[in-house]
Design an enzyme around this catalytic site. Structure first.
Site, PDB file in Angstrom:
ATOM      1  N   VAL A  14      81.306  10.316  66.038  1.00 58.26           N
ATOM      2  CA  VAL A  14      80.171  11.058  66.602  1.00 58.26           C
ATOM      3  C   VAL A  14      80.672  12.261  67.390  1.00 58.26           C
ATOM      4  O   VAL A  14      81.462  12.115  68.332  1.00 58.26           O
ATOM      5  CB  VAL A  14      79.314  10.148  67.517  1.00 58.26           C
ATOM      6  CG1 VAL A  14      78.123  10.928  68.070  1.00 58.26           C
ATOM      7  CG2 VAL A  14      78.841   8.914  66.766  1.00 58.26           C
ATOM      8  N   GLY A  18      82.740  14.719  66.767  1.00 56.47           N
ATOM      9  CA  GLY A  18      84.144  15.152  66.671  1.00 56.47           C
ATOM     10  C   GLY A  18      84.954  14.836  67.912  1.00 56.47           C
ATOM     11  O   GLY A  18      85.141  13.678  68.265  1.00 56.47           O
ATOM     12  N   VAL A  57      90.957  14.953  58.507  1.00 62.01           N
ATOM     13  CA  VAL A  57      91.093  14.121  59.713  1.00 62.01           C
ATOM     14  C   VAL A  57      92.408  13.334  59.694  1.00 62.01           C
ATOM     15  O   VAL A  57      93.113  13.259  60.709  1.00 62.01           O
ATOM     16  CB  VAL A  57      89.878  13.168  59.859  1.00 62.01           C
ATOM     17  CG1 VAL A  57      90.020  12.321  61.118  1.00 62.01           C
ATOM     18  CG2 VAL A  57      88.575  13.971  59.895  1.00 62.01           C
ATOM     19  N   LYS A  67      81.148   7.813  60.205  1.00 59.42           N
ATOM     20  CA  LYS A  67      79.817   7.502  60.763  1.00 59.42           C
ATOM     21  C   LYS A  67      78.888   6.913  59.717  1.00 59.42           C
ATOM     22  O   LYS A  67      78.048   6.068  60.024  1.00 59.42           O
ATOM     23  CB  LYS A  67      79.186   8.733  61.413  1.00 59.42           C
ATOM     24  CG  LYS A  67      79.182   9.997  60.560  1.00 59.42           C
ATOM     25  CD  LYS A  67      80.448  10.780  60.783  1.00 59.42           C
ATOM     26  CE  LYS A  67      80.616  11.862  59.736  1.00 59.42           C
ATOM     27  NZ  LYS A  67      81.335  13.008  60.178  1.00 59.42           N
ATOM     28  N   ILE A 115      84.356  15.359  71.085  1.00 58.48           N
ATOM     29  CA  ILE A 115      83.670  15.081  72.362  1.00 58.48           C
ATOM     30  C   ILE A 115      83.674  13.567  72.609  1.00 58.48           C
ATOM     31  O   ILE A 115      83.245  12.813  71.744  1.00 58.48           O
ATOM     32  CB  ILE A 115      82.199  15.557  72.323  1.00 58.48           C
ATOM     33  CG1 ILE A 115      82.107  17.040  71.958  1.00 58.48           C
ATOM     34  CG2 ILE A 115      81.516  15.286  73.652  1.00 58.48           C
ATOM     35  CD1 ILE A 115      80.672  17.535  71.757  1.00 58.48           C
ATOM     36  N   ARG A 167      94.771   8.655  47.718  1.00 54.61           N
ATOM     37  CA  ARG A 167      94.457   8.599  46.292  1.00 54.61           C
ATOM     38  C   ARG A 167      95.514   9.368  45.502  1.00 54.61           C
ATOM     39  O   ARG A 167      95.955   8.965  44.459  1.00 54.61           O
ATOM     40  CB  ARG A 167      93.066   9.224  46.104  1.00 54.61           C
ATOM     41  CG  ARG A 167      92.482   9.077  44.752  1.00 54.61           C
ATOM     42  CD  ARG A 167      90.992   9.298  44.762  1.00 54.61           C
ATOM     43  NE  ARG A 167      90.564  10.477  45.514  1.00 54.61           N
ATOM     44  CZ  ARG A 167      89.286  10.834  45.643  1.00 54.61           C
ATOM     45  NH1 ARG A 167      88.354  10.095  45.106  1.00 54.61           N
ATOM     46  NH2 ARG A 167      88.967  11.908  46.321  1.00 54.61           N
ATOM     47  N   GLY A 197      86.850  23.058  56.745  1.00 54.89           N
ATOM     48  CA  GLY A 197      87.043  21.597  56.817  1.00 54.89           C
ATOM     49  C   GLY A 197      85.969  20.886  57.618  1.00 54.89           C
ATOM     50  O   GLY A 197      86.143  19.729  58.009  1.00 54.89           O
ATOM     51  N   LYS A 205      75.072   9.767  62.922  1.00 55.19           N
ATOM     52  CA  LYS A 205      75.624   9.809  64.289  1.00 55.19           C
ATOM     53  C   LYS A 205      74.579   9.391  65.323  1.00 55.19           C
ATOM     54  O   LYS A 205      74.871   8.676  66.275  1.00 55.19           O
ATOM     55  CB  LYS A 205      76.130  11.227  64.582  1.00 55.19           C
ATOM     56  CG  LYS A 205      77.313  11.627  63.722  1.00 55.19           C
ATOM     57  CD  LYS A 205      77.542  13.126  63.769  1.00 55.19           C
ATOM     58  CE  LYS A 205      78.732  13.537  62.930  1.00 55.19           C
ATOM     59  NZ  LYS A 205      78.798  14.982  62.684  1.00 55.19           N
ATOM     60  N   ASP A 253      74.034  13.316  57.886  1.00 51.87           N
ATOM     61  CA  ASP A 253      75.206  13.096  58.744  1.00 51.87           C
ATOM     62  C   ASP A 253      74.773  13.015  60.217  1.00 51.87           C
ATOM     63  O   ASP A 253      75.228  12.137  60.959  1.00 51.87           O
ATOM     64  CB  ASP A 253      76.208  14.244  58.535  1.00 51.87           C
ATOM     65  CG  ASP A 253      77.397  14.141  59.471  1.00 51.87           C
ATOM     66  OD1 ASP A 253      78.257  13.272  59.232  1.00 51.87           O
ATOM     67  OD2 ASP A 253      77.453  14.910  60.449  1.00 51.87           O
TER      68      ASP A 253
HETATM   69  P1  NDP Z   1      88.733  14.701  53.354  1.00 49.56           P
HETATM   70  O1  NDP Z   1      87.952  14.798  52.109  1.00 49.56           O
HETATM   71  O2  NDP Z   1      89.413  15.892  53.882  1.00 49.56           O
HETATM   72  O3  NDP Z   1      89.820  13.531  53.228  1.00 49.56           O
HETATM   73  C1  NDP Z   1      89.497  12.268  52.693  1.00 49.56           C
HETATM   74  C2  NDP Z   1      90.752  11.517  52.352  1.00 49.56           C
HETATM   75  O4  NDP Z   1      90.388  10.271  51.772  1.00 49.56           O
HETATM   76  C3  NDP Z   1      91.649  12.212  51.344  1.00 49.56           C
HETATM   77  O5  NDP Z   1      92.977  11.810  51.548  1.00 49.56           O
HETATM   78  C4  NDP Z   1      91.124  11.671  50.030  1.00 49.56           C
HETATM   79  O6  NDP Z   1      92.072  11.700  49.000  1.00 49.56           O
HETATM   80  C5  NDP Z   1      90.814  10.245  50.397  1.00 49.56           C
HETATM   81  N1  NDP Z   1      89.750   9.706  49.570  1.00 49.56           N
HETATM   82  C6  NDP Z   1      88.519  10.215  49.413  1.00 49.56           C
HETATM   83  N2  NDP Z   1      87.799   9.434  48.574  1.00 49.56           N
HETATM   84  C7  NDP Z   1      88.607   8.439  48.207  1.00 49.56           C
HETATM   85  C8  NDP Z   1      88.444   7.317  47.352  1.00 49.56           C
HETATM   86  N3  NDP Z   1      87.316   7.059  46.718  1.00 49.56           N
HETATM   87  N4  NDP Z   1      89.495   6.481  47.186  1.00 49.56           N
HETATM   88  C9  NDP Z   1      90.637   6.720  47.814  1.00 49.56           C
HETATM   89  N5  NDP Z   1      90.852   7.765  48.645  1.00 49.56           N
HETATM   90  C10 NDP Z   1      89.850   8.613  48.821  1.00 49.56           C
HETATM   91  O7  NDP Z   1      87.717  14.100  54.446  1.00 49.56           O
HETATM   92  P2  NDP Z   1      87.751  14.299  56.010  1.00 49.56           P
HETATM   93  O8  NDP Z   1      89.118  14.097  56.525  1.00 49.56           O
HETATM   94  O9  NDP Z   1      87.018  15.540  56.371  1.00 49.56           O
HETATM   95  O10 NDP Z   1      86.807  13.090  56.486  1.00 49.56           O
HETATM   96  C11 NDP Z   1      87.291  11.776  56.564  1.00 49.56           C
HETATM   97  C12 NDP Z   1      86.307  10.948  57.387  1.00 49.56           C
HETATM   98  O11 NDP Z   1      86.210  11.509  58.696  1.00 49.56           O
HETATM   99  C13 NDP Z   1      84.884  10.939  56.830  1.00 49.56           C
HETATM  100  O12 NDP Z   1      84.308   9.687  57.123  1.00 49.56           O
HETATM  101  C14 NDP Z   1      84.189  12.027  57.638  1.00 49.56           C
HETATM  102  O13 NDP Z   1      82.812  11.825  57.750  1.00 49.56           O
HETATM  103  C15 NDP Z   1      84.858  11.827  58.992  1.00 49.56           C
HETATM  104  N6  NDP Z   1      84.842  12.959  59.882  1.00 49.56           N
HETATM  105  C16 NDP Z   1      85.216  14.201  59.440  1.00 49.56           C
HETATM  106  C17 NDP Z   1      85.267  15.260  60.306  1.00 49.56           C
HETATM  107  C18 NDP Z   1      85.687  16.625  59.881  1.00 49.56           C
HETATM  108  O14 NDP Z   1      85.608  17.550  60.696  1.00 49.56           O
HETATM  109  N7  NDP Z   1      86.135  16.818  58.648  1.00 49.56           N
HETATM  110  C19 NDP Z   1      84.893  15.083  61.723  1.00 49.56           C
HETATM  111  C20 NDP Z   1      84.531  13.735  62.094  1.00 49.56           C
HETATM  112  C21 NDP Z   1      84.506  12.732  61.194  1.00 49.56           C
HETATM  113  P3  NDP Z   1      92.280  12.999  48.074  1.00 49.56           P
HETATM  114  O15 NDP Z   1      92.680  14.109  49.002  1.00 49.56           O
HETATM  115  O16 NDP Z   1      93.343  12.581  47.156  1.00 49.56           O
HETATM  116  O17 NDP Z   1      90.946  13.255  47.435  1.00 49.56           O
HETATM  117  N1  HSE Z   2      80.515  17.141  58.533  1.00 47.81           N
HETATM  118  C1  HSE Z   2      80.532  16.819  59.921  1.00 47.81           C
HETATM  119  C2  HSE Z   2      79.973  17.989  60.695  1.00 47.81           C
HETATM  120  C3  HSE Z   2      81.939  16.536  60.367  1.00 47.81           C
HETATM  121  O1  HSE Z   2      79.838  19.075  60.133  1.00 47.81           O
HETATM  122  O2  HSE Z   2      79.634  17.809  61.865  1.00 47.81           O
HETATM  123  C4  HSE Z   2      82.001  16.025  61.789  1.00 47.81           C
HETATM  124  O3  HSE Z   2      81.447  14.763  61.912  1.00 47.81           O
END
Ligand code: NDP
Ligand code: HSE
Length: 441
Positions: A135, A137, A14, A108, A139, A45, A190, A208, A204
Site C-alpha cells: 500500500v 509504495g 520491486v 496488494k 510510505i 521466470r 516502472g 490497497k 489497484d
Molecule cells: P515486474 O513485472 O517488474 O516483475 C515481476 C517479476 O515476477 C519478474 O521477475 C517476472 O519475471 C516475475 N513473474 C511475473 N509473472 C510471473 C509468473 N507467472 N511466473 C513466474 N514469474 C513471474 O513487477 P513489479 O516488480 O513492478 O511488481 C511486483 C509486485 O509488486 C506486484 O505485486 C506489484 O503490484 C507490486 N508493487 C509494485 C510496485 C511498483 O512500483 N512497480 C509498487 C508496489 C507494489 P519476468 O521478468 O521473467 O517476466
Molecule cells: N501500479 C502501482 C501504482 C504500483 O501505480 O501505484 C504501486 O503500488
C-alpha cells in the site's frame, strides 16, 4: 549471529530494487535488525534476464527458475514475494507458510482477494505475513495504521494511492499530454501494474483501500464489496471546468465509517484546489487518516518505483528479523485487530453513500432550461452549492451550452433519481456527467 536467509520470488522492478537496497545498506540494516539479512536465492521466470540485471557474476548462482526449490528450502527463513497476481503468487505464499516461513509481499491484489485465507494460514502456523509495500509504495502507512494510530477509532481514510493514475492526471493537466502518452511514461518508469487496466480502472487503488479498511476498522478484507470507478472515462472538459470552480480531480480511495456501515469506494473526485491532497502530483501518493483522538494526519511520499517500494519491503524484512523469535501471540496482529475480534460492520453499497456532486450537462440554450433543472433538484431535496453556465458561443458556437452544478452533500441514490428526471427533459441534450466531491475539511 548467522544472517537470516531470504528467498526472493520475482526480480522485476520491486525485486531488483529490494536486492539493490539490501546490498547497498547492508551494514546499517544489520545494525538495525540485530543480524544480517542475506539474499540466498532469487527465483525468476527468465534467469537470463535476471542475471543480466545483476552487476556481479559471483551472484549468478543465486538465480534459479525453480520457485518450489526456494519455498521448500529449509535454510530460508523469509520468502519475499514480488511476482504479482493472484495465481502463482498465492500458491507460493501458501506453500511458504505451510513450510513455516515468514512472508513479505508487495502484492496488494493477492491480499485484497485472498487475504483472509493467507492470514488464517499464517496465524495457524505462527508465522508473519508483512505487507508494507503493498500500500502506497514507500510510505509506511501500514505501520502507521496498525501501530502508530492504534489508540484511535479511525473515522476515515482518503488517499491518492495509485501512482500511475496520479502521474497520468498530472501529466495531462500540467503538460497537456494525451492519456496514452502519459500512460506510456508511467509504464517506462516502472509504476504501472503488469496489466495497466488495474491502475487505470481503479482496481489497484481498490486493492490497497481494501487492505487499509480492514486494518482501520477491524473488518475482514472485502475487495468484492468495494465500489470502483477509474479515470479512463474522465473527460478533459471536466478537469477544466473543475479548475474553473477551484477544484482538482484526483483518483481517490475513500474508506469512511458512516452511520449504517463502512463506505469503501474508489473514483475520480473533485477536491478543493487549496487542500494538500489536491497538490500531490506525479507518482507521489498521499493518505489522510482521521482518528478520533489524533484528528487528521497526512502521509506523503513516493507511491511506486523500484527503490521507494524496496524501502518498504526491506523495512518488513527487518521487522520480521527482529520479531521472528517472539511468541506469535505477542506480535502485532496481521490486520491490527485480534483475528477473533473482527467486526461484521457492513460495507455500504454506493447508493447509500453521502457526498457532494459535480453534475455537467449539455442543454439547449433556451429560456427556462435552468429553472426546470433546479426545480427537479429542489424537489429531490438536493441543495445547490454552486452553478456555472457557459456562454453558448464558447461551447458549440450557438444553440447549446454546458451547465455545471455543484451540490451540497446528499445521498447518492437521490442524486441518481434526480439525474434520471433531468435526462428526460427535452431541453437536456446529453447524459449527465456525475463526479463525486470531497471537501476534506
Ligand atoms: P515486474 O513485472 O517488474 O516483475 C515481476 C517479476 O515476477 C519478474 O521477475 C517476472 O519475471 C516475475 N513473474 C511475473 N509473472 C510471473 C509468473 N507467472 N511466473 C513466474 N514469474 C513471474 O513487477 P513489479 O516488480 O513492478 O511488481 C511486483 C509486485 O509488486 C506486484 O505485486 C506489484 O503490484 C507490486 N508493487 C509494485 C510496485 C511498483 O512500483 N512497480 C509498487 C508496489 C507494489 P519476468 O521478468 O521473467 O517476466
Ligand atoms: N501500479 C502501482 C501504482 C504500483 O501505480 O501505484 C504501486 O503500488
Amino acid at each position: 549471529m548467522e544472517p537470516i536467509k531470504v528467498g526472493l520470488l520475482g526480480f522485476g522492478t520491486v525485486g531488483s530494487g529490494t536486492f539493490t537496497v539490501l546490498r547497498r545498506n547492508q551494514e546499517e540494516i544489520k545494525r538495525r535488525a540485530g543480524r544480517g539479512i542475506e539474499v540466498a536465492r532469487i527465483a525468476v521466470r527468465n534467469p537470463a534476464k535476471a542475471r543480466a540485471a545483476l552487476d556481479d557474476d559471483a551472484l549468478f548462482s543465486l538465480v534459479t527458475d525453480n520457485f518450489d526449490a526456494v519455498v521448500d528450502d529449509p535454510s530460508i527463513g523469509i520468502v519475499a514475494e514480488m511476482i504479482g497476481g493472484t495465481t502463482i503468487a498465492r500458491d507460493l505464499v501458501l506453500r511458504a507458510i505451510a513450510n513455516g516461513k515468514h512472508v513479505v509481499t508487495a502484492n496488494k491484489a493477492l491480499l485484497a482477494v485472498h487475504g483472509t485465507e493467507i492470514f488464517e494460514a499464517a496465524h495457524a502456523k505462527g508465522v508473519m505475513v508483512a505487507f508494507e509495500a503493498a500500500v502506497a509504495g514507500g510510505i509506511p502507512i501500514i505501520k502507521a495504521l496498525r501501530e502508530g494510530l492504534t489508540a484511535n477509532r479511525i473515522q476515515y481514510i482518503a488517499g491518492i494511492i495509485n501512482g500511475t493514475t496520479n502521474y497520468i492526471l498530472s501529466e495531462m493537466r500540467e503538460r497537456g499530454l494525451d492519456f496514452a502518452t502519459a500512460l506510456k511514461g508511467a509504464q517506462e518508469l516502472g509504476y504501472a501494474e503488469a496489466d495497466p487496466t488495474f491502475d487505470i480502472e481503479g482496481v489497484d487503488a481498490a486493492h490497497k483501500l481494501t487492505i487499509m479498511s480492514a486494518i482501520a476498522f477491524g473488518v475482514p478484507v472485502q475487495f468484492e464489496r468495494a465500489y470502483i470507478e477509474g479515470i479512463s472515462k474522465l473527460a478533459a472538459i471536466d478537469i477544466k471546468y473543475a479548475e474553473d470552480l477551484g477544484y482538482r480531480i484526483k483518483l481517490l480511495g475513500i474508506a469512511r465509517r458512516a452511520e449504517r456501515g463502512i463506505e469503501l469506494r474508489v473514483h475520480p473526485t473533485l477536491i478543493p484546489a487549496k487542500r494538500l491532497l489536491a497538490n500531490v502530483e506525479g507518482a507521489m501518493n498521499a493518505v489522510v487518516v482521521h482518528g478520533d483522538a489524533v484528528g487528521s494526519t497526512l502521509y506523503y511520499g513516493k507511491g511506486a518505483g523500484a527503490e521507494p517500494t524496496a524501502s518498504a519491503v526491506v523495512a518488513d524484512l527487518v521487522d520480521v528479523t527482529r520479531l521472528h523469535t517472539a511468541d506469535p501471540e505477542h506480535r502485532v496482529p496481521h490486520l491490527a485487530f485480534q483475528p477473533d475480534s473482527l467486526s461484521n460492520t457492513p460495507i455500504l453499497s454506493i447508493d447509500e453513500v453521502t457526498s457532494g456532486y459535480y453534475l455537467r450537462l449539455r442543454v439547449a440554450d433556451v429560456t427556462g432550461v435552468l429553472a426546470g433543472i433546479t426545480r427537479i433538484l429542489a424537489d429531490s431535496g438536493i441543495s445547490i452549492d454552486a452553478l456555472l453556465q457557459k456562454e453558448s458561443e464558447e461551447v458549440d458556437g450557438g444553440d447549446e451550452t454546458d451547465i455545471v452544478i455543484i451540490t451540497h452533500e446528499t445521498l447518492e441514490k437521490n442524486v441518481n433519481a434526480a439525474i434520471r428526471e433531468i435526462e428526460a427533459l427535452s431541453t437536456v441534450v446529453s447524459k449527465v456527467t456525475k463526479l463525486r466531491m470531497e471537501a476534506l475539511n
